[in-house]
Design a protein around this motif. Structure first.
Motif, mmCIF file in Angstrom:
data_model
loop_
_atom_site.group_PDB
_atom_site.id
_atom_site.type_symbol
_atom_site.label_atom_id
_atom_site.label_comp_id
_atom_site.label_asym_id
_atom_site.label_seq_id
_atom_site.Cartn_x
_atom_site.Cartn_y
_atom_site.Cartn_z
ATOM 1 N N ARG A 138 2.299 -0.128 -0.878
ATOM 2 C CA ARG A 138 1.848 -0.574 0.449
ATOM 3 C C ARG A 138 2.858 -0.203 1.523
ATOM 4 N NH1 ARG A 138 0.451 -4.127 -3.364
ATOM 5 N NH2 ARG A 138 -1.736 -4.664 -3.552
ATOM 6 N N GLU A 153 2.469 2.203 4.952
ATOM 7 C CA GLU A 153 2.887 1.808 6.307
ATOM 8 C C GLU A 153 3.864 2.820 6.904
ATOM 9 O OE1 GLU A 153 1.512 -0.487 8.206
ATOM 10 O OE2 GLU A 153 0.161 -0.705 6.501
ATOM 11 N N ASP A 208 -6.422 1.487 3.135
ATOM 12 C CA ASP A 208 -6.296 0.036 3.034
ATOM 13 C C ASP A 208 -6.169 -0.320 1.553
ATOM 14 O OD1 ASP A 208 -6.272 -2.678 3.397
ATOM 15 O OD2 ASP A 208 -8.409 -2.826 3.843
ATOM 16 N N PRO A 209 -4.928 -0.504 1.096
ATOM 17 C CA PRO A 209 -4.718 -0.745 -0.331
ATOM 18 C C PRO A 209 -5.068 -2.158 -0.789
ATOM 19 C CG PRO A 209 -2.642 -0.838 0.819
ATOM 20 C CD PRO A 209 -3.682 -0.445 1.839
ATOM 21 N N ALA A 210 -5.453 -3.034 0.139
ATOM 22 C CA ALA A 210 -5.782 -4.405 -0.248
ATOM 23 C C ALA A 210 -6.907 -4.399 -1.285
ATOM 24 C CB ALA A 210 -6.202 -5.209 0.979
#
Length: 129
Positions: A63, A67, A51-53
């Motif tokens: 990102r 995916e 989760d690169p957030a």
């Protein structure tokens, strides 16, 4: 100068392609990944909890790579899917690997190579034809 062509103040625009971003801007000027192991045929798989957030320094391309790598994908395929140079994708993947967002699986090495005598016999047989 043609009316539709971008002027000097818009050197990053291209009338046909839209905004153009040079590959080195995506990598911060880096041309080598921080880690080795990104053979063209190596498979990349995003880690289940990737989760690169909130991770500073990651580009939208980082990102997108995560995916795309939710299922195993070869480095060459990732580059093609993103329409980026393989060298750029390797650097971006190196960033993701350093953060623990992806794992790299190298293709198995050829375990068996034929004996030189066998190859010589095949060549001799072909010449005899």
């Amino acid at each position: 100068m043609h009316a539709d062509s971008p002027g000097p103040q818009h050197e990053w625009l291209d009338a046909d392609a839209g905004p153009v971003v040079r590959p080195y801007t995506l990598t911060g000027g880096r041309v080598r990944p921080p880690v080795d192991g990104f053979d063209l045929l190596a498979f990349v798989l995003a880690t289940p909890d990737a989760d690169p957030a909130g991770t500073p320094g990651l580009q939208p391309e980082h990102r997108r790579l995560i995916e795309l790598a939710r299922r195993p994908k070869a480095v060459a395929d990732l580059a093609a899917d993103l329409d980026l140079a393989v060298g750029v994708v390797r650097v971006l993947l190196g960033d993701l690997l350093a953060h623990g967002f992806v794992a790299v699986h190298r293709p198995p090495a050829t375990a068996y190579l034929p004996d030189d005598n066998i190859l010589k016999a095949v060549v001799s047989g072909l010449r005899a034809l």
